[in-house]
Scaffold this motif. Sequence first.
Motif, PDB file in Angstrom:
ATOM      1  N   UNK A  82       0.814  -1.223   0.000  1.00  0.00           N
ATOM      2  CA  UNK A  82       0.000   0.000   0.000  1.00  0.00           C
ATOM      3  C   UNK A  82       0.844   1.267   0.000  1.00  0.00           C
ATOM      4  N   UNK A  83       2.115   1.139  -0.395  1.00  0.00           N
ATOM      5  CA  UNK A  83       3.022   2.284  -0.399  1.00  0.00           C
ATOM      6  C   UNK A  83       3.250   2.796  -1.826  1.00  0.00           C
ATOM      7  N   UNK A  84       3.517   4.102  -1.986  1.00  0.00           N
ATOM      8  CA  UNK A  84       3.781   4.648  -3.317  1.00  0.00           C
ATOM      9  C   UNK A  84       5.232   4.468  -3.760  1.00  0.00           C
ATOM     10  N   UNK A  85       6.093   4.052  -2.843  1.00  0.00           N
ATOM     11  CA  UNK A  85       7.514   3.906  -3.153  1.00  0.00           C
ATOM     12  C   UNK A  85       7.994   2.521  -2.764  1.00  0.00           C
ATOM     13  N   UNK A  86       8.822   1.944  -3.615  1.00  0.00           N
ATOM     14  CA  UNK A  86       9.347   0.592  -3.406  1.00  0.00           C
ATOM     15  C   UNK A  86      10.866   0.594  -3.570  1.00  0.00           C
ATOM     16  N   UNK A  87      11.574   0.023  -2.584  1.00  0.00           N
ATOM     17  CA  UNK A  87      13.003  -0.201  -2.687  1.00  0.00           C
ATOM     18  C   UNK A  87      13.238  -1.680  -2.921  1.00  0.00           C
TER      19      UNK A  87
END
Length: 231
Positions: A82-87
């Motif tokens: 549910x996050x807009x950023x992925x590492x």
Amino acid sequence: MTSSALKPAADLANTNTRRVPNESAEYRKARQALLVEEIELRRHIERVAELRRALPPGGEVTRAYEFVGESGKASLADLFGNKPTLIVYSYMFGERREKPCPMCTSFMSTWESKLPDVEQRVSFVFVARSPIARLIEAKQARGWTGHRLYSDPSGDYTRDYVSKEDADLPGYNVFTRHDGTIRHFWGGEMGAGTMDPGQDPRGAPDMDPLWTILDTTPEGRGKDWYPKLSY
């Protein structure tokens, strides 16, 4: 904040009243000069971070990558949660490697207790080219509980974002998702070709606390010491 709005680093250093018992005048003079450089380094780190945050939109991800996680198959979009950023940290544990890379393992171990904090803001996963069963076995051997592991069975993601030759190399990539569109935001691009004489390939700032800690000691990082899987 623009550099013109900042006080000179030397002026800030002059406000420092800390003194160490029995230090010499020679030591204090050198330490104050070092403090000026440390202030400048802090400012440069922030300038680099500002430039990174201001990057224009990166390349759109149009390929359907398929990973295998501890709970089954997953797409790149699934890894965002549910996050807009992925590492995505790609570590060196390919099928030809008997054991995971000691350097990658050491690096990843430092994140174990920080992952709950990091994942309050972004999604963070770890990818390698070995089958998921091998990744899980190595994870359990290290006692990790927070790392979310994924296998890249086809190597498509690895070839596109880590090594065109599908070499067993590490990679750190950040992706964003807005209005259903996934884009590459930033990835580490420093390596053997960008290193200075006498140094191992490293990024900046160095995200591995191991080396940052050793940099504060008189011995430093050393020239021939590297972490091991066991001691």
